[in-house]
Each structure stands twice: as structure tokens, then as C-alpha cells.
Design a protein around this motif. Sequence first.
Motif, PDB file in Angstrom:
ATOM      1  N   THR A 134      50.428 102.455  48.171  1.00  0.00           N
ATOM      2  CA  THR A 134      50.685 101.031  47.955  1.00  0.00           C
ATOM      3  C   THR A 134      49.621 100.369  47.092  1.00  0.00           C
ATOM      4  O   THR A 134      49.819  99.269  46.599  1.00  0.00           O
ATOM      5  N   GLY A 135      48.471 101.031  46.960  1.00  0.00           N
ATOM      6  CA  GLY A 135      47.352 100.410  46.255  1.00  0.00           C
ATOM      7  C   GLY A 135      46.521  99.497  47.130  1.00  0.00           C
ATOM      8  O   GLY A 135      45.510  98.948  46.692  1.00  0.00           O
ATOM      9  N   VAL A 136      46.932  99.328  48.382  1.00  0.00           N
ATOM     10  CA  VAL A 136      46.190  98.499  49.338  1.00  0.00           C
ATOM     11  C   VAL A 136      44.996  99.302  49.849  1.00  0.00           C
ATOM     12  O   VAL A 136      45.137 100.478  50.195  1.00  0.00           O
ATOM     13  N   THR A 137      43.836  98.690  49.910  1.00  0.00           N
ATOM     14  CA  THR A 137      42.658  99.351  50.469  1.00  0.00           C
ATOM     15  C   THR A 137      42.072  98.499  51.591  1.00  0.00           C
ATOM     16  O   THR A 137      42.085  97.267  51.521  1.00  0.00           O
ATOM     17  N   VAL A 138      41.569  99.172  52.612  1.00  0.00           N
ATOM     18  CA  VAL A 138      40.955  98.508  53.765  1.00  0.00           C
ATOM     19  C   VAL A 138      39.555  99.072  53.957  1.00  0.00           C
ATOM     20  O   VAL A 138      39.353 100.289  53.940  1.00  0.00           O
ATOM     21  N   THR A 139      38.580  98.194  54.150  1.00  0.00           N
ATOM     22  CA  THR A 139      37.194  98.599  54.375  1.00  0.00           C
ATOM     23  C   THR A 139      36.579  97.748  55.483  1.00  0.00           C
ATOM     24  O   THR A 139      37.150  96.748  55.915  1.00  0.00           O
ATOM     25  N   ASN A 140      35.401  98.182  55.916  1.00  0.00           N
ATOM     26  CA  ASN A 140      34.571  97.413  56.869  1.00  0.00           C
ATOM     27  C   ASN A 140      35.317  97.070  58.154  1.00  0.00           C
ATOM     28  O   ASN A 140      35.173  95.967  58.693  1.00  0.00           O
ATOM     29  N   MET A 141      36.083  98.008  58.670  1.00  0.00           N
ATOM     30  CA  MET A 141      36.798  97.742  59.911  1.00  0.00           C
ATOM     31  C   MET A 141      35.857  97.893  61.104  1.00  0.00           C
ATOM     32  O   MET A 141      35.175  98.906  61.247  1.00  0.00           O
ATOM     33  N   VAL A 142      35.809  96.860  61.925  1.00  0.00           N
ATOM     34  CA  VAL A 142      34.971  96.849  63.127  1.00  0.00           C
ATOM     35  C   VAL A 142      35.841  96.453  64.307  1.00  0.00           C
ATOM     36  O   VAL A 142      36.602  95.478  64.228  1.00  0.00           O
TER      37      VAL A 142
END
Length: 266
Positions: free
Chosen positions: A31-39
Motif C-alpha cells: 500500500t505504501g503505508v509505513t508505520v514507525t515508533n509504535m509503543v
Amino acid sequence: MRTGRTGTVVALAGALALGALAAPTAQAADTGVTVTNMVVNGGKTIVVGPTEVKRPKFSFHVTLPGRLTLDDVDVIPFLYRYDTTPAGAWRSGGILPSGVGCGDAPSGGYNCSGDFSVDRSTLDSNGDAATWKFAVLAKVWSGDEFKTEEYLTGLGYERVKRSARVTVNASPEPAVKGRPITVTGKITRADWALDRYVNYGGKQATLQFRKAGTTTYKAVRTVTANSTGDLRTTVTASYDGYWRWSAGGTATTSGAGSTADYVNVS
């Protein structure tokens, strides 16, 4: 996103609006979606009793490809066990959010937050005391038409543990200096299948003492609970002070500490 989705705050409790969010199916794609820094839960272990509902908070940062906005994408975080797949956990057995809210981040992209709902409907076996992985389901829409989805993984992990408890009683009260004091207790832990605390036999606990007028507890000895979780030991009365039990945690069960029982020595 479409109206009423992650751009504001979306209520996802109960069936998690699965009719709206999970019913469409399509071939998974990048999808091109990126997720970071998940807490999750401030980085701390999630400890759950036999009947309580825990709502650990989560936060993460999401970046969308240039052609997409929050009106076009659902980003829905969830937790899945180490021995399941993200897709399988999403449909059954995952720890799902109660709601998700996203807003513009100062440095670009979007900051999202919300809380998970962890309760008896998810933790129905003691085997669920395990490592759970973070994932996000990204679903792309064109207006009201579902286009594609992607499971974003490798975002981190969380320990979920059974809650433990320990009690204490020191007697006699008051005690005579040089005579024995008997310190007892009982250690139990949550059983998610039985919906109650059960005996934690064979668990070790450390007896600690704090002399009156001081602030530090010192370890006295380690005792192993019998098959019914009972702790018992005898010490010599020397000073006025506080007695308590402390038990360390394991990979599946939290640590536990009793309240303190004060004994006056004369």
C-alpha cells in the motif's frame, strides 16, 4: 479516510465494526503505508487478572504515499500471538483496539493513538500469557470503494502476563524479644480459563523485613510455597518492624508483593 474513520476517533469495541472494516477482501498489496515508533502500554508488560478489563494505550507514527490522505486509509493496530499469523489474529483471537485517532504530526505524516481492549473475550486460555507482536492493518479506499489492504508487521512486541497476588501474616502480635515469630502467606495467580485466582504451588517468595524507623527492606530468606500456594517460615523476634513477602515474575506470570505486617517486639 472516509467520514467517521481514523481522521477523528473511531470506536471499534465489540465486533470492531468488522462489517465495515474487514468484510471487503482483495489481494494483499504494497500500500505504501509505513508505520514507525509504535509503543504499547508505555513499553511495560500488560498484566491481567482473571476478570478485569485492561485498556493499555498505544501510539505510533504513520506515513502515507503522496497520492493518499487520511480520507483514503484505515490504519488499525492490533496484537497477535507469536504462534499465529497477522491475518488469522485479525479475524479471530487478536487483541484489538477500542478506538484509533490520528492527526497531523509537526514533522509530517500523522501521529495516531488509542487503546486496546484486553479482557476475558481475548484471554480465554492461560496459554495466552505469552509474547504478542505488534501489527497494523492498512486498508485503502477510494471513496466508499475498498481497494486493497496490507498487514504491516515487525513493529515490536509485548509481553502479556497473568496477575499474581501474595498475602502476609506475622504472629504473635506483639512478640517477645528472642522468641519465634511465624510469618505465613499465600500466593495465587490468575487463571483465565476459570475466571479466578488459583493456588500458585511451588513458587518461591522472599521474606523481607524493615526495622521500624528505617526505610529499607532487607531479604531474610527465600521460601518455596507448598502445593496449595501456602508460605510459612519462623524467625526470631529482635526489633519492632514490618514483614512482607516478595515474589519475582516469570515469562508468563507477574511478580507480586504483599502488604506489610507490623509486629511490635517487647
